[in-house]
Write a protein that holds these residues in place. Structure first.
Motif, PDB file in Angstrom:
ATOM      1  N   GLU A  10       0.886  -1.278  -0.006  1.00 26.23           N
ATOM      2  CA  GLU A  10      -0.013   0.087  -0.060  1.00 26.23           C
ATOM      3  C   GLU A  10       0.914   1.158   0.035  1.00 26.23           C
ATOM      4  N   ILE A  13       1.337   3.693   3.100  1.00 28.13           N
ATOM      5  CA  ILE A  13       2.142   3.009   4.339  1.00 28.13           C
ATOM      6  C   ILE A  13       3.581   2.742   4.083  1.00 28.13           C
ATOM      7  N   VAL A 231       5.317  -3.810  12.483  1.00 23.59           N
ATOM      8  CA  VAL A 231       3.907  -3.154  11.934  1.00 23.59           C
ATOM      9  C   VAL A 231       3.913  -3.367  10.522  1.00 23.59           C
ATOM     10  N   TYR A 232       4.967  -2.766   9.829  1.00 17.87           N
ATOM     11  CA  TYR A 232       4.844  -2.552   8.281  1.00 17.87           C
ATOM     12  C   TYR A 232       4.840  -4.111   7.735  1.00 17.87           C
ATOM     13  N   ARG A 235       1.349  -5.709   8.216  1.00 13.77           N
ATOM     14  CA  ARG A 235       0.500  -4.799   7.499  1.00 13.77           C
ATOM     15  C   ARG A 235       0.272  -5.153   6.038  1.00 13.77           C
ATOM     16  N   SER A 236       1.772  -5.374   5.557  1.00 10.91           N
ATOM     17  CA  SER A 236       1.884  -5.402   4.102  1.00 10.91           C
ATOM     18  C   SER A 236       2.079  -6.782   3.636  1.00 10.91           C
TER      19      SER A 236
END
Length: 255
Positions: A10, A13, A231-232, A235-236
């Motif tokens: 994304e 982000i 976190v990245y 999330r990804s």
């Protein structure tokens, strides 16, 4: 769901992470660098304090790092009318100024002596009360140590010294001070020892933040960088789904 690691980039982000992650890492390394500098400063101070004071006029040209905290001996008399107030100095939670007075050396030349701290009005509505140093007739022999700033002072704007005496300073800039005095000064100020003629409240801090605290700050920055990357990543990618699967799970025909 396949058993392979899959990415879903994304762009917002991803851009946020690419900008912030290097910044956090660089701040961590900067704190580690500062810890190393403070360790060297503390070691230099301890080493220099074992040396006997050297007459200031007998010190030849040496690199700045070899002069930092060097004990010195001065003979001369104060010029009390040429006094500067270094502002924004806090001791024991109280606002004050450091008092710097020009000393005329018996051997010729001038030196700037930091006499210590006095309380002051933070609103600058009341004049700072500065005790007078010994008179010129008495002369003075005093000891102290050379102060070499670890770097250039951080100033929000270029400062100009005001009219009248004593003059207020935001930082010790020897070239500007010499221009106001109208004569050459020894390149570095002398921090006077406690109990010496003209000394005020003397409590010199070699380092304001300990190396251990800098290292603790570095750990915080590196931890924030690691947390951001994790976190990245979660999330990804489908890493979290893969981690939750047990070895006995079977893929659905539609996966």
């Amino acid at each position: 769901m396949s058993g392979r690691l899959e990415f879903d980039f994304e762009w917002r982000i991803t851009l946020f992470t690419l900008v912030l992650l290097p910044l956090l890492i660089s701040l961590g390394f900067w704190q580690m660098h500062r810890a190393g500098e403070k360790t060297l400063l503390a070691a230099a101070f301890e080493r220099r304090q074992t040396q006997a004071p050297q007459p200031l006029d007998e010190i030849g040209k040496q690199p700045a790092e070899q002069l930092a905290y060097l004990p010195v001996l001065l003979h001369g008399h104060y010029l009390p009318q040429q006094t500067f107030l270094l502002e924004n100095r806090v001791q024991d939670g109280k606002y004050g100024n450091e008092v710097l007075t020009v000393l005329a050396l018996d051997s010729g030349g001038l030196a700037l002596v930091d006499r210590g701290w006095v309380p002051a009005d933070p609103a600058r509505q009341k004049p700072t009360e500065v005790p007078e140093p010994p008179s010129a007739d008495a002369g003075s022999t005093l000891t102290g140590s050379l102060y070499v700033a670890p770097g250039k002072p951080f100033l929000l704007a270029d400062t100009a010294l005001e009219h009248g005496w004593p003059k207020r300073l935001q930082a010790i800039e020897m070239d500007k001070i010499a221009a106001v005095v109208g004569a050459a000064l020894y390149p570095y100020p002398v921090r006077i020892d406690a109990g010496q003629p003209g000394a005020l409240q003397v409590n010199w801090e070699v380092i304001n933040i300990s190396p251990a605290k800098h290292r603790a700050y570095a750990v915080q920055w590196f931890s924030m960088a690691a947390a951001l990357f994790l976190v990245y990543l979660l999330r990804s990618t489908n890493l979290w789904q893969l981690m939750r699967r047990t070895p006995g799970d079977k893929e659905s025909p539609h996966e």
